[in-house]
Design a protein around this motif. Structure first.
Motif, short mmCIF file in Angstrom:
data_model
loop_
_atom_site.label_atom_id
_atom_site.label_comp_id
_atom_site.label_asym_id
_atom_site.label_seq_id
_atom_site.Cartn_x
_atom_site.Cartn_y
_atom_site.Cartn_z
N ALA A 44 -55.67 89.99 -57.51
CA ALA A 44 -54.92 91.18 -57.91
C ALA A 44 -53.47 91.16 -57.43
O ALA A 44 -52.56 91.55 -58.19
N PRO A 45 -53.17 90.72 -56.20
CA PRO A 45 -51.76 90.71 -55.78
C PRO A 45 -50.87 89.84 -56.67
O PRO A 45 -49.70 90.16 -56.87
N VAL A 46 -51.42 88.74 -57.21
CA VAL A 46 -50.63 87.91 -58.12
C VAL A 46 -50.50 88.60 -59.47
O VAL A 46 -49.41 88.73 -60.04
N VAL A 47 -51.63 89.08 -59.99
CA VAL A 47 -51.63 89.71 -61.31
C VAL A 47 -50.77 90.97 -61.31
O VAL A 47 -50.00 91.21 -62.24
N ASN A 48 -50.89 91.78 -60.25
CA ASN A 48 -50.12 93.02 -60.18
C ASN A 48 -48.63 92.74 -60.15
O ASN A 48 -47.84 93.43 -60.81
N ALA A 49 -48.22 91.75 -59.37
CA ALA A 49 -46.79 91.43 -59.28
C ALA A 49 -46.27 90.90 -60.62
O ALA A 49 -45.18 91.28 -61.07
N VAL A 50 -47.04 90.03 -61.28
CA VAL A 50 -46.63 89.50 -62.57
C VAL A 50 -46.56 90.62 -63.61
O VAL A 50 -45.77 90.56 -64.56
N SER A 51 -47.36 91.65 -63.42
CA SER A 51 -47.35 92.78 -64.36
C SER A 51 -45.97 93.43 -64.43
O SER A 51 -45.62 94.03 -65.46
N TYR A 52 -45.19 93.31 -63.37
CA TYR A 52 -43.84 93.89 -63.38
C TYR A 52 -42.90 93.11 -64.30
O TYR A 52 -41.78 93.56 -64.54
N ALA A 53 -43.34 91.98 -64.82
CA ALA A 53 -42.53 91.24 -65.79
C ALA A 53 -42.29 92.06 -67.05
O ALA A 53 -41.37 91.76 -67.82
N ARG A 54 -43.10 93.10 -67.26
CA ARG A 54 -42.89 93.97 -68.42
C ARG A 54 -41.52 94.65 -68.35
O ARG A 54 -40.97 95.06 -69.37
N ILE A 55 -40.95 94.79 -67.15
CA ILE A 55 -39.61 95.37 -67.01
C ILE A 55 -38.60 94.47 -67.74
O ILE A 55 -37.77 94.95 -68.52
N MET A 56 -38.67 93.16 -67.48
CA MET A 56 -37.79 92.22 -68.16
C MET A 56 -38.06 92.20 -69.66
O MET A 56 -37.13 92.14 -70.48
N ALA A 57 -39.33 92.30 -70.04
CA ALA A 57 -39.69 92.24 -71.46
C ALA A 57 -39.10 93.41 -72.23
O ALA A 57 -38.56 93.24 -73.34
N VAL A 58 -39.16 94.61 -71.65
CA VAL A 58 -38.59 95.78 -72.32
C VAL A 58 -37.06 95.65 -72.37
O VAL A 58 -36.43 96.01 -73.38
N LEU A 59 -36.46 95.14 -71.31
CA LEU A 59 -35.01 94.94 -71.29
C LEU A 59 -34.58 94.06 -72.47
O LEU A 59 -33.65 94.41 -73.22
N LEU A 60 -35.24 92.92 -72.65
CA LEU A 60 -34.86 92.02 -73.73
C LEU A 60 -35.22 92.59 -75.10
O LEU A 60 -34.47 92.42 -76.07
N ALA A 61 -36.36 93.29 -75.20
CA ALA A 61 -36.78 93.83 -76.49
C ALA A 61 -35.82 94.90 -76.98
O ALA A 61 -35.38 94.89 -78.13
N LYS A 62 -35.48 95.84 -76.10
CA LYS A 62 -34.58 96.92 -76.52
C LYS A 62 -33.16 96.40 -76.73
O LYS A 62 -32.46 96.82 -77.66
N GLY A 63 -32.71 95.49 -75.87
CA GLY A 63 -31.40 94.88 -76.08
C GLY A 63 -31.36 94.10 -77.38
O GLY A 63 -30.36 94.14 -78.11
N GLY A 64 -32.44 93.39 -77.69
CA GLY A 64 -32.50 92.63 -78.93
C GLY A 64 -32.50 93.53 -80.16
O GLY A 64 -31.88 93.20 -81.18
N MET A 65 -33.16 94.67 -80.09
CA MET A 65 -33.18 95.59 -81.23
C MET A 65 -31.79 96.18 -81.47
O MET A 65 -31.35 96.30 -82.62
N ALA A 66 -31.09 96.54 -80.40
CA ALA A 66 -29.72 97.05 -80.56
C ALA A 66 -28.80 95.97 -81.12
O ALA A 66 -27.95 96.24 -81.98
N LEU A 67 -28.97 94.75 -80.63
CA LEU A 67 -28.18 93.63 -81.14
C LEU A 67 -28.43 93.41 -82.62
O LEU A 67 -27.50 93.20 -83.41
N ALA A 68 -29.70 93.48 -83.04
CA ALA A 68 -30.04 93.27 -84.45
C ALA A 68 -29.43 94.34 -85.34
O ALA A 68 -28.93 94.04 -86.43
N ALA A 69 -29.46 95.60 -84.90
CA ALA A 69 -28.87 96.68 -85.69
C ALA A 69 -27.37 96.46 -85.87
O ALA A 69 -26.83 96.60 -86.98
N ASN A 70 -26.69 96.09 -84.79
CA ASN A 70 -25.25 95.83 -84.88
C ASN A 70 -24.95 94.60 -85.71
O ASN A 70 -23.97 94.56 -86.47
N LEU A 71 -25.79 93.57 -85.58
CA LEU A 71 -25.57 92.33 -86.32
C LEU A 71 -25.66 92.57 -87.83
O LEU A 71 -24.83 92.11 -88.61
N LEU A 72 -26.67 93.33 -88.26
CA LEU A 72 -26.82 93.61 -89.68
C LEU A 72 -25.67 94.46 -90.21
O LEU A 72 -25.19 94.25 -91.32
#
Length: 719
Positions: A579-607
């Motif tokens: 669990a200590p490994v899995v729980n810590a890796v679970s915080y990678a979702r912070i980076m995932a949301v950062l890239l996903a939302k940044g990518g969506m804003a980039l795509a809107a501006n790009l189009l």
């Protein structure tokens, strides 16, 4: 807090309830049928009548739409005046409400009749021509004329027919063939898609009939407006009275229903509850002043709690003042009855609104550390990191400010949370390069380059990996705080042994495993970016090649020791050792949301505006915005200096005005979607990390709110 019992004769129960209610400090606990010889009490005489009047008052408030702001100051209300005036108000309101309901029903009926007559008005045939024939059959319906005529032409039971069409309505007049039975016309239309209409019983033409119905509807609406005005006048006169009556009857109802929580016999009663220890002496004196020695107040237990988490509950053994009944009711098999004291969360200042998020999981028990301050320190931080945009942050903060000003209660607190989340979103937006709706605005400030990136550009992929490492490191820190709090909680509630087995073991396991992962012991399977990211995050100031191999070995030893302690103290939790490994890796979702939302804003501006990548496609995204800039970019792309990603709807000469409008719509809608998904994605993921990963290490919740017996008067004044 102190657990107290009030024991007395039933003949003074009214006076004890009155005194307790006025003191407004005793959190009454329900009797749970565990004591032999006692049973749950019943409501006092008159409770049913009070409840009926309270229901009447609330019904009248609902009819009149009384909201609670129709009264300026508190005032007294005599019981006799309440009953007499309530009867008058009820009679007036019920009479007007019945009249209003009848008028509304009449208006609906007229409207339904008008709607029913609409097709016949389109047809333009007098209604008396559509009924009353002996040898002919007539039907009217909504259908396609061609299909109707084809079906009737093929029908052997129809000798002759004529159709009249108006709008989408068809009237069919037919003479059945000799020998055909009744209903031959409708039988002939079986298989045709037709919705039959009933011919209204009226002599006038449809248009005249509709005009008459509209006149009647207008008259009814006028009468309805008059009734609404009379009800508004009644509301203006009676709203203050109804609010005072509701409050007074609510108080009376609470008093008369109080014995439902008491333990009683035929002649005595025992009431138990929690009271702030500092007010015990005053409470005891209040009961004595009310009933002399006909009731006894005894302190049964005393619970203490300090901000550092120290908590304990212990029985209080007083001298001779305690009653036998009280002692009997408060004990079970010779052991003091213990339950959790109620809780008052008192997080002043900016952290206060974040109690709402904690209560979403569960109010802390009296014996638990209140994590509100920690949520205040971490949730806006995670939210801001995940969105990281100055424009979105301004909108979040603006929405929060509106909610904070316009609403009360939970909505107001949620507004405050949104303000803090928006503020951190703006801070991270500046940190990422003065991002405004996905656009790097730092060149507008005269800055040639920005050293920090979200990691979306081809030349900045190392930042995406760095944010992954940073997210996991934050998770390790966050989990450490949770495990430390769990250790402290176990030590204070039990002993050092429990704390070591259930707290220190997980601390050793968590930190031991991650020290080994970030060490040079067995470096082969470990990706280089987990070490290189430290240099990226510190802009090259700090280089990190990993902890020495001996530290990695020491980490493994600590992790193994943690597993051994878990096996000794809580063997059932051995399957959870990862669990200590899995729980810590679970915080990678912070980076995932950062890239996903940044990518969506980039795509809107790009189009919308077009974009290119400098350094021949190996650098960063840059937006085009204008046709002249596009021409320059195309020349540079031909020379291999940049890579054109998309020309843009607003910048390409081929789209002209249509492209500009379409591009702006794409940008606006795209950013609205990112804004809304930011709330659901960043908000939900942040809350999940708090609830699942963090709270699970030390926090259970489930505490009771401190609700002292009594009422804070707002509309009435005490006699």
């Amino acid at each position: 807090m102190s657990k107290v019992s009030v024991t007395g004769s039933k003949r003074v129960i009214d006076e004890v309830i009155e005194a307790t209610y006025d003191h407004h400090s005793l959190h009454v606990t329900d009797y749970d049928d565990r004591y032999e010889g006692f049973e749950r009490g019943t409501s006092l005489s008159g409770a049913e009548d009070v409840n009926e009047r309270l229901v009447t008052v609330r019904s009248l408030e609902s009819i009149l739409d009384v909201e609670g702001d129709e009264i300026d100051a508190a005032g007294a209300l005599d019981d006799e005046d309440l009953e007499a005036r309530l009867a008058d108000v009820r009679e007036d309101v019920n009479e007007l409400n019945e009249e209003r309901d009848e008028l509304r029903a009449a208006v609906r009926n007229r409207q339904e009749e008008i709607d029913r007559m609409g097709p016949f008005a389109e047809l333009g045939i007098d209604l008396d021509l559509l009924r009353g024939y002996d040898s002919l059959e007539v039907v009217v319906g909504e259908a396609k004329p061609d299909a109707v005529e084809a079906a009737l032409a093929d029908a052997e039971t129809i000798a002759a027919f004529e159709t009249f069409v108006g709008g989408g309505v068809v009237a069919i007049v037919a003479r059945p063939a000799e020998g055909a039975g009744p209903g031959a016309l409708q039988d002939a239309l079986v298989g045709v898609d037709v919705a039959f209409l009933e011919v209204p019983d009226a002599e006038a033409s449809p248009s005249e009939y509709v005009s008459e119905l509209e006149r009647e509807r207008a008259e009814l609406r006028s009468e309805l407006e008059s009734v609404d005005a009379r009800l508004a006048a009644v509301k203006e006169e009676a709203a203050g009275f109804l609010l005072r009556a509701e409050e007074q009857l609510t108080i009376e109802a609470e008093k008369k229903q109080a014995p439902l929580s008491f333990a009683t016999t035929e002649n005595a009663f025992v009431a138990e509850g929690w009271i702030p220890t500092a007010t015990f002496g005053e409470f005891e004196a209040t009961i004595a002043d009310a009933v002399d020695d006909h009731a006894e107040v005894e302190e049964l237990e005393r619970a203490s709690f300090t901000p550092d988490g120290d908590h304990h509950t212990e029985p209080v053994h007083g001298g001779d003042s305690g009653s036998d009944a009280g002692r009997e009711a408060a004990t079970d098999g010779g052991h003091a009855k213990r339950d959790e004291p109620p809780v008052v969360q008192d997080n002043a200042g900016a952290a206060g609104p974040f109690e709402l998020l904690v209560q979403g999981f569960g109010r802390p028990k009296y014996s638990e550390f209140d994590p509100t301050l920690l949520v205040f320190l971490t949730f806006p931080l995670m939210f801001g990191f995940m969105i990281g945009d100055l424009g979105y942050g301004l909108l979040y903060a603006g929405i929060g400010a509106f909610m904070y000003r316009a609403y009360d209660g939970a909505m107001r607190e949620m507004g405050a949370v949104a303000i803090w989340a928006g503020a951190f979103t703006m801070l991270f937006g500046i940190y990422y390069g003065v991002d405004v709706f996905g656009y790097h605005a730092y060149p507008l400030l005269g800055i040639e380059s920005w050293p920090i990136s979200k990691g979306l550009s081809p030349g900045a992929t190392e930042w995406a990996l760095a944010w992954l490492v940073a997210s996991v490191l934050f998770g390790i820190l966050h989990l450490n705080v949770g495990y430390v709090l769990g250790f402290v909680s176990q030590y204070q509630q039990h002993d050092l042994k429990h704390a070591v087995y259930e707290g220190a073991s997980w601390l050793l396991l968590l930190n031991g495993i991650w020290v080994w992962i970030f060490s040079q012991h067995v470096p082969g399977p470990k990706p280089d970016f987990i070490f290189d990211s430290v240099s990226v995050l510190t802009l090259g100031v700090v280089s990190f090649a990993g902890f020495p191999a001996w530290m990695g070995i020491a980490g493994l030893v600590a992790a193994v020791l943690g597993v051994v302690l878990i096996a000794i103290g809580e063997p059932a939790e051995l399957p959870e050792v990862l669990a200590p490994v899995v729980n810590a890796v679970s915080y990678a979702r912070i980076m995932a949301v950062l890239l996903a939302k940044g990518g969506m804003a980039l795509a809107a501006n790009l189009l919308a505006f077009g974009a290119y990548i400098d350094q021949g496609g190996e650098g960063s995204f840059s937006f085009i915005f204008t046709p002249s800039n596009l021409a320059d970019v195309q020349e540079r792309a031909a020379a291999g200096e940049v890579e054109l990603v998309f020309a843009g709807m607003t910048t390409s000469p081929d789209f002209t005005a249509i492209g500009i409008v379409g591009g702006l719509l794409v940008a606006i809608v795209g950013h609205i979607v990112v804004l809304l998904l930011g709330i659901t994605a960043a908000g939900i993921q942040g809350i999940r990390l708090e609830y699942v990963e963090f709270f699970g290490k030390f926090y259970q919740g489930g505490g009771d709110e401190y609700t002292p017996f009594g009422y804070d008067r707002k509309y009435t004044a005490e006699e």
